[in-house]
Write an enzyme that holds these catalytic residues in place. Structure first.
Site, mmCIF file in Angstrom:
data_model
loop_
_atom_site.group_PDB
_atom_site.id
_atom_site.type_symbol
_atom_site.label_atom_id
_atom_site.label_comp_id
_atom_site.label_asym_id
_atom_site.label_seq_id
_atom_site.Cartn_x
_atom_site.Cartn_y
_atom_site.Cartn_z
ATOM 1 N N PRO A 1 0.826 -1.215 0.000
ATOM 2 C CA PRO A 1 0.000 0.000 0.000
ATOM 3 C C PRO A 1 0.860 1.264 0.000
ATOM 4 O O PRO A 1 1.898 1.321 0.672
ATOM 5 C CB PRO A 1 -0.798 -0.117 1.304
ATOM 6 C CG PRO A 1 -0.785 -1.573 1.632
ATOM 7 C CD PRO A 1 0.530 -2.088 1.144
ATOM 8 N N GLU A 2 0.427 2.259 -0.750
ATOM 9 C CA GLU A 2 1.142 3.534 -0.763
ATOM 10 C C GLU A 2 0.624 4.411 0.376
ATOM 11 O O GLU A 2 -0.325 4.075 1.083
ATOM 12 C CB GLU A 2 1.008 4.184 -2.134
ATOM 13 C CG GLU A 2 1.521 3.254 -3.230
ATOM 14 C CD GLU A 2 1.908 3.942 -4.520
ATOM 15 O OE1 GLU A 2 2.224 5.145 -4.511
ATOM 16 O OE2 GLU A 2 1.925 3.249 -5.564
ATOM 17 N N LYS B 1 4.749 5.062 4.901
ATOM 18 C CA LYS B 1 4.063 3.772 4.911
ATOM 19 C C LYS B 1 4.023 3.163 6.309
ATOM 20 O O LYS B 1 3.743 1.974 6.455
ATOM 21 C CB LYS B 1 4.739 2.826 3.920
ATOM 22 C CG LYS B 1 4.701 3.354 2.484
ATOM 23 C CD LYS B 1 5.374 2.411 1.508
ATOM 24 C CE LYS B 1 5.335 2.987 0.097
ATOM 25 N NZ LYS B 1 5.934 2.062 -0.904
ATOM 26 N N ARG C 1 11.871 -2.921 -9.262
ATOM 27 C CA ARG C 1 10.441 -2.678 -9.427
ATOM 28 C C ARG C 1 10.146 -2.405 -10.902
ATOM 29 O O ARG C 1 11.007 -1.940 -11.638
ATOM 30 C CB ARG C 1 9.982 -1.477 -8.572
ATOM 31 C CG ARG C 1 10.186 -1.642 -7.076
ATOM 32 C CD ARG C 1 9.345 -2.759 -6.486
ATOM 33 N NE ARG C 1 7.933 -2.527 -6.647
ATOM 34 C CZ ARG C 1 7.191 -1.805 -5.796
ATOM 35 N NH1 ARG C 1 7.764 -1.227 -4.734
ATOM 36 N NH2 ARG C 1 5.906 -1.649 -5.996
#
Length: 276
Positions: A2-3, A52, A261
């Site tokens: 989750p951002e 985060k 990523r």
């Protein structure tokens, strides 16, 4: 993972459900049993996010530090006339009162920490665009002195807290910046534009609970195109659109692995010469 906008939503939801009242705490899985025992019956006095990282404050130098990682998540429920349902799955932490309950499953981190330890976690992070006390100059000092690509720097939580792969790809597209551009080659005007856009986009994400980055002229309604269907939700320009035409110029969106990523960008809209 989750951002940051999701973590800020979780802080608000915990405050709504439990803030200012005593909370019953337990660890059905058992891995947080000692910590749960220490906060059981205490009042939730604070719920806040930095990047985060989620922090739930129970007074007397006691914070529950949560980092969801790739697989963690919260489930909230409202209680009617009966008790909370039996925990399902590996619930690390359950919080409840007479009106609400919440289950935390699968986090990277769920630990009881002190004020000093909380401050140490925050000190390791860059500024969070969703926090009123954020200092964008702190991120700029790291960026302007670095040979690392701007794409990698935006994902480095020591540089900028809370930004993940979606916001990274989208904000670079929105400002026409080549993701391979070294940080030290970025102009200050470009950084100021990136920061302001992240503040606005991430605030919208907190409200909506999803990431929308397309401008009004590029929405499905404006372009007479089907809405995006993706488990991340939201309308975007390049994220997870590899091989599909750019919504602005029609060039195929590209992707490559970058700093472990997947990176997405439009080679026409984000030329190497931009903002240098």
């Amino acid at each position: 993972m989750p951002e940051g906008h999701i973590i800020h939503r979780l802080a608000a939801e915990n405050h709504r459900a439990f803030g200012g009242r005593p909370v019953r705490a337990g660890s059905p899985q058992g891995r947080f049993a000692d910590g749960a025992k220490l906060i059981d019956g205490r009042e939730l006095v604070a719920a806040e996010a930095t990047g985060k990282h989620l922090f739930l404050g129970f007074g007397e130098d006691a914070w529950v530090h949560v980092h969801l990682g790739l697989y963690g998540g919260f489930t909230f429920g409202d209680l009617g006339d009966g008790p909370a349902p039996e925990p399902v799955g590996l619930v690390r932490l359950r919080l409840e009162n007479d009106e609400h309950y919440a289950d935390l499953r699968g986090p990277n981190t769920c630990a009881l920490i002190t004020d000093a330890e909380k401050a140490a976690v925050a000190a390791r992070l860059g500024p969070d665009p969703l926090r009123a006390d954020a200092d964008p100059d702190a991120a700029w000092r790291r960026i302007t002195g670095s040979r690392t690509t701007i794409a990698a720097l935006l994902m480095d939580q020591k540089v900028l807290a809370g930004v993940g792969n979606v916001y990274r790809a989208e904000v670079l597209f929105r400002h026409g910046i080549d993701p391979q551009l070294p940080g030290r080659a970025l102009r200050r005007a470009a950084w100021d534009a990136i920061w302001a856009d992240l503040v606005a986009l991430m605030r919208e994400g907190v409200t909506a609970g999803r990431i929308d980055t397309v401008r009004p002229e590029h929405t499905p309604e404006a372009m007479n195109r089907p809405p995006r269907v993706d488990d991340h939700g939201g309308e975007v320009y390049v994220y997870r659109r590899a091989g599909r035409p750019c919504l602005v110029c029609g060039t195929d969106v590209r992707t490559e692995e970058h700093a472990s990523r997947n990176l997405f960008w439009c080679p026409f809209c984000q030329p190497a010469s931009a903002w240098t």
